[in-house]
Design a protein around this motif. Structure first.
Motif, PDB file in Angstrom:
ATOM      1  N   GLU A  33      31.418   8.635 -29.155  1.00 30.99           N
ATOM      2  CA  GLU A  33      32.829   8.328 -29.345  1.00 30.99           C
ATOM      3  C   GLU A  33      33.036   7.142 -30.282  1.00 30.99           C
ATOM      4  OE1 GLU A  33      35.064   8.235 -25.697  1.00 30.99           O
ATOM      5  OE2 GLU A  33      33.865   9.837 -24.819  1.00 30.99           O
ATOM      6  N   GLY A  34      32.267   7.112 -31.363  1.00 30.08           N
ATOM      7  CA  GLY A  34      32.467   6.094 -32.376  1.00 30.08           C
ATOM      8  C   GLY A  34      31.972   4.712 -32.030  1.00 30.08           C
ATOM      9  N   GLU A  35      31.138   4.612 -31.014  1.00 28.53           N
ATOM     10  CA  GLU A  35      30.607   3.301 -30.662  1.00 28.53           C
ATOM     11  C   GLU A  35      29.148   3.412 -30.265  1.00 28.53           C
ATOM     12  OE1 GLU A  35      33.335   2.170 -27.552  1.00 28.53           O
ATOM     13  OE2 GLU A  35      32.066   3.022 -26.012  1.00 28.53           O
ATOM     14  N   ALA A  36      28.445   2.294 -30.370  1.00 28.94           N
ATOM     15  CA  ALA A  36      27.047   2.220 -29.971  1.00 28.94           C
ATOM     16  C   ALA A  36      26.961   1.338 -28.730  1.00 28.94           C
ATOM     17  CB  ALA A  36      26.202   1.628 -31.093  1.00 28.94           C
ATOM     18  N   ARG A  37      26.162   1.765 -27.772  1.00 23.76           N
ATOM     19  CA  ARG A  37      26.014   1.032 -26.519  1.00 23.76           C
ATOM     20  C   ARG A  37      24.554   0.645 -26.355  1.00 23.76           C
ATOM     21  NH1 ARG A  37      28.474   3.537 -21.249  1.00 23.76           N
ATOM     22  NH2 ARG A  37      29.436   1.556 -20.785  1.00 23.76           N
ATOM     23  N   LEU A  38      24.322  -0.620 -26.058  1.00 21.81           N
ATOM     24  CA  LEU A  38      22.984  -1.151 -25.875  1.00 21.81           C
ATOM     25  C   LEU A  38      22.679  -1.269 -24.387  1.00 21.81           C
ATOM     26  CD1 LEU A  38      20.484  -2.673 -27.133  1.00 21.81           C
ATOM     27  CD2 LEU A  38      21.780  -4.764 -26.732  1.00 21.81           C
ATOM     28  N   THR A  39      21.570  -0.681 -23.952  1.00 18.76           N
ATOM     29  CA  THR A  39      21.129  -0.809 -22.565  1.00 18.76           C
ATOM     30  C   THR A  39      19.632  -1.099 -22.563  1.00 18.76           C
ATOM     31  OG1 THR A  39      20.696   1.563 -22.333  1.00 18.76           O
ATOM     32  CG2 THR A  39      22.858   0.796 -21.636  1.00 18.76           C
ATOM     33  N   THR A  40      19.137  -1.430 -21.402  1.00 17.14           N
ATOM     34  CA  THR A  40      17.705  -1.692 -21.266  1.00 17.14           C
ATOM     35  C   THR A  40      17.036  -0.502 -20.593  1.00 17.14           C
ATOM     36  OG1 THR A  40      17.943  -2.708 -19.091  1.00 17.14           O
ATOM     37  CG2 THR A  40      18.100  -4.173 -21.002  1.00 17.14           C
ATOM     38  N   ARG A  41      15.744  -0.419 -20.771  1.00 19.98           N
ATOM     39  CA  ARG A  41      14.978   0.628 -20.105  1.00 19.98           C
ATOM     40  C   ARG A  41      15.121   0.469 -18.583  1.00 19.98           C
ATOM     41  NH1 ARG A  41       8.972   1.677 -21.991  1.00 19.98           N
ATOM     42  NH2 ARG A  41      10.115   2.571 -23.690  1.00 19.98           N
ATOM     43  N   ARG A  42      15.093  -0.784 -18.112  1.00 17.67           N
ATOM     44  CA  ARG A  42      15.253  -1.035 -16.663  1.00 17.67           C
ATOM     45  C   ARG A  42      16.567  -0.479 -16.146  1.00 17.67           C
ATOM     46  NH1 ARG A  42      13.463  -5.756 -18.503  1.00 17.67           N
ATOM     47  NH2 ARG A  42      15.538  -6.659 -18.510  1.00 17.67           N
ATOM     48  N   ARG A  47      19.716   3.630 -13.195  1.00 15.44           N
ATOM     49  CA  ARG A  47      20.753   4.670 -13.159  1.00 15.44           C
ATOM     50  C   ARG A  47      20.174   6.028 -12.791  1.00 15.44           C
ATOM     51  NH1 ARG A  47      24.127   3.456 -18.695  1.00 15.44           N
ATOM     52  NH2 ARG A  47      24.745   1.339 -18.164  1.00 15.44           N
ATOM     53  N   ALA A  48      19.015   6.351 -13.352  1.00 18.24           N
ATOM     54  CA  ALA A  48      18.375   7.638 -13.041  1.00 18.24           C
ATOM     55  C   ALA A  48      17.997   7.700 -11.566  1.00 18.24           C
ATOM     56  CB  ALA A  48      17.142   7.840 -13.920  1.00 18.24           C
ATOM     57  N   GLN A  49      17.443   6.605 -11.039  1.00 17.70           N
ATOM     58  CA  GLN A  49      17.073   6.576  -9.619  1.00 17.70           C
ATOM     59  C   GLN A  49      18.301   6.715  -8.735  1.00 17.70           C
ATOM     60  OE1 GLN A  49      14.958   2.842  -9.744  1.00 17.70           O
ATOM     61  NE2 GLN A  49      12.970   3.863  -9.773  1.00 17.70           N
ATOM     62  N   ALA A  50      19.392   6.065  -9.093  1.00 10.16           N
ATOM     63  CA  ALA A  50      20.629   6.161  -8.311  1.00 10.16           C
ATOM     64  C   ALA A  50      21.161   7.594  -8.337  1.00 10.16           C
ATOM     65  CB  ALA A  50      21.675   5.188  -8.840  1.00 10.16           C
ATOM     66  N   LEU A  51      21.069   8.245  -9.482  1.00 10.67           N
ATOM     67  CA  LEU A  51      21.524   9.634  -9.596  1.00 10.67           C
ATOM     68  C   LEU A  51      20.698  10.546  -8.700  1.00 10.67           C
ATOM     69  CD1 LEU A  51      23.310  11.752 -11.028  1.00 10.67           C
ATOM     70  CD2 LEU A  51      21.540  11.891 -12.762  1.00 10.67           C
ATOM     71  N   VAL A  52      19.381  10.388  -8.728  1.00 11.57           N
ATOM     72  CA  VAL A  52      18.507  11.214  -7.888  1.00 11.57           C
ATOM     73  C   VAL A  52      18.810  10.958  -6.416  1.00 11.57           C
ATOM     74  CG1 VAL A  52      16.116  11.573  -7.152  1.00 11.57           C
ATOM     75  CG2 VAL A  52      16.675  11.464  -9.580  1.00 11.57           C
ATOM     76  N   ARG A  53      19.012   9.703  -6.043  1.00  7.87           N
ATOM     77  CA  ARG A  53      19.267   9.364  -4.635  1.00  7.87           C
ATOM     78  C   ARG A  53      20.578   9.953  -4.119  1.00  7.87           C
ATOM     79  NH1 ARG A  53      14.965   9.621  -2.699  1.00  7.87           N
ATOM     80  NH2 ARG A  53      13.435   8.190  -3.462  1.00  7.87           N
ATOM     81  N   ARG A  54      21.492  10.309  -5.020  1.00  9.82           N
ATOM     82  CA  ARG A  54      22.725  10.968  -4.566  1.00  9.82           C
ATOM     83  C   ARG A  54      22.428  12.348  -4.009  1.00  9.82           C
ATOM     84  NH1 ARG A  54      26.500  10.268  -9.647  1.00  9.82           N
ATOM     85  NH2 ARG A  54      27.082  12.356  -9.010  1.00  9.82           N
ATOM     86  N   TYR A  55      21.315  12.951  -4.437  1.00 13.44           N
ATOM     87  CA  TYR A  55      20.981  14.315  -4.047  1.00 13.44           C
ATOM     88  C   TYR A  55      19.734  14.427  -3.180  1.00 13.44           C
ATOM     89  CZ  TYR A  55      24.338  15.149  -7.723  1.00 13.44           C
ATOM     90  OH  TYR A  55      25.471  15.131  -8.500  1.00 13.44           O
ATOM     91  N   VAL A  56      18.916  13.384  -3.185  1.00 14.75           N
ATOM     92  CA  VAL A  56      17.657  13.413  -2.438  1.00 14.75           C
ATOM     93  C   VAL A  56      17.653  12.251  -1.448  1.00 14.75           C
ATOM     94  CG1 VAL A  56      15.151  13.304  -2.620  1.00 14.75           C
ATOM     95  CG2 VAL A  56      16.469  14.393  -4.436  1.00 14.75           C
ATOM     96  N   PRO A  57      17.523  12.530  -0.159  1.00 18.14           N
ATOM     97  CA  PRO A  57      17.514  11.454   0.833  1.00 18.14           C
ATOM     98  C   PRO A  57      16.354  10.472   0.586  1.00 18.14           C
ATOM     99  CG  PRO A  57      17.591  13.616   1.909  1.00 18.14           C
ATOM    100  CD  PRO A  57      17.370  13.846   0.444  1.00 18.14           C
ATOM    101  N   ALA A  58      16.551   9.226   0.935  1.00 14.14           N
ATOM    102  CA  ALA A  58      15.552   8.174   0.701  1.00 14.14           C
ATOM    103  C   ALA A  58      14.240   8.451   1.443  1.00 14.14           C
ATOM    104  CB  ALA A  58      16.115   6.819   1.108  1.00 14.14           C
ATOM    105  N   ASP A  59      14.294   9.181   2.575  1.00 15.58           N
ATOM    106  CA  ASP A  59      13.073   9.435   3.348  1.00 15.58           C
ATOM    107  C   ASP A  59      12.288  10.651   2.837  1.00 15.58           C
ATOM    108  OD1 ASP A  59      14.954  11.297   4.152  1.00 15.58           O
ATOM    109  OD2 ASP A  59      14.398  11.212   6.263  1.00 15.58           O
ATOM    110  N   ARG A  60      12.755  11.257   1.743  1.00 11.16           N
ATOM    111  CA  ARG A  60      12.073  12.418   1.162  1.00 11.16           C
ATOM    112  C   ARG A  60      11.358  11.983  -0.115  1.00 11.16           C
ATOM    113  NH1 ARG A  60      15.111  17.827  -1.038  1.00 11.16           N
ATOM    114  NH2 ARG A  60      13.249  18.867  -1.811  1.00 11.16           N
TER     115      ARG A  60
END
Length: 77
Positions: A33-42, A47-60
Motif C-alpha cells: 500500500e505504498g509504504e515500506a515497513r521495517l520489522t525484526t526477525r524476532r 507473530r508466527a508463533q502467536a498465529l499458530v497458538r490461536r489454532y494449536v493448544p499450548a500443550d500440543r
C-alpha cells in the motif's frame, strides 16, 4: 533521513532502540500500500508463533507429532 549512494539509509537510534535492533541483527522489509515497513526477525517469529497458538493448544507439540509420523513412515517406532 536522506538516502545515500547505493540506496542506503540509516535507521535512527530511537527507532533501533524501540525495535530492539542491535548491530548484526537481521531486519525485514515489507512493502504494501505504498509504504515500506521495517520489522525484526524476532518480531516476525513472535507473530508466527502467536498465529499458530490461536489454532494449536499450548500443550500440543507439533514437532513431536511430526517426529512420530516420520518414525512411523520409516517403519521404526
Amino acid at each position: 533521513m536522506k538516502m545515500s549512494e547505493g540506496g542506503r539509509v540509516v535507521v535512527p537510534a530511537e527507532i533501533r532502540k524501540a525495535l530492539g535492533i542491535r548491530d548484526g541483527d537481521t531486519v525485514l522489509w515489507e512493502l504494501g500500500e505504498g509504504e515500506a515497513r521495517l520489522t525484526t526477525r524476532r518480531e516476525q517469529l513472535r507473530r508466527a508463533q502467536a498465529l499458530v497458538r490461536r489454532y494449536v493448544p499450548a500443550d500440543r507439540s507439533l514437532v513431536a507429532e511430526l517426529e512420530a509420523e516420520r518414525r512411523a513412515e520409516s517403519g521404526r517406532d
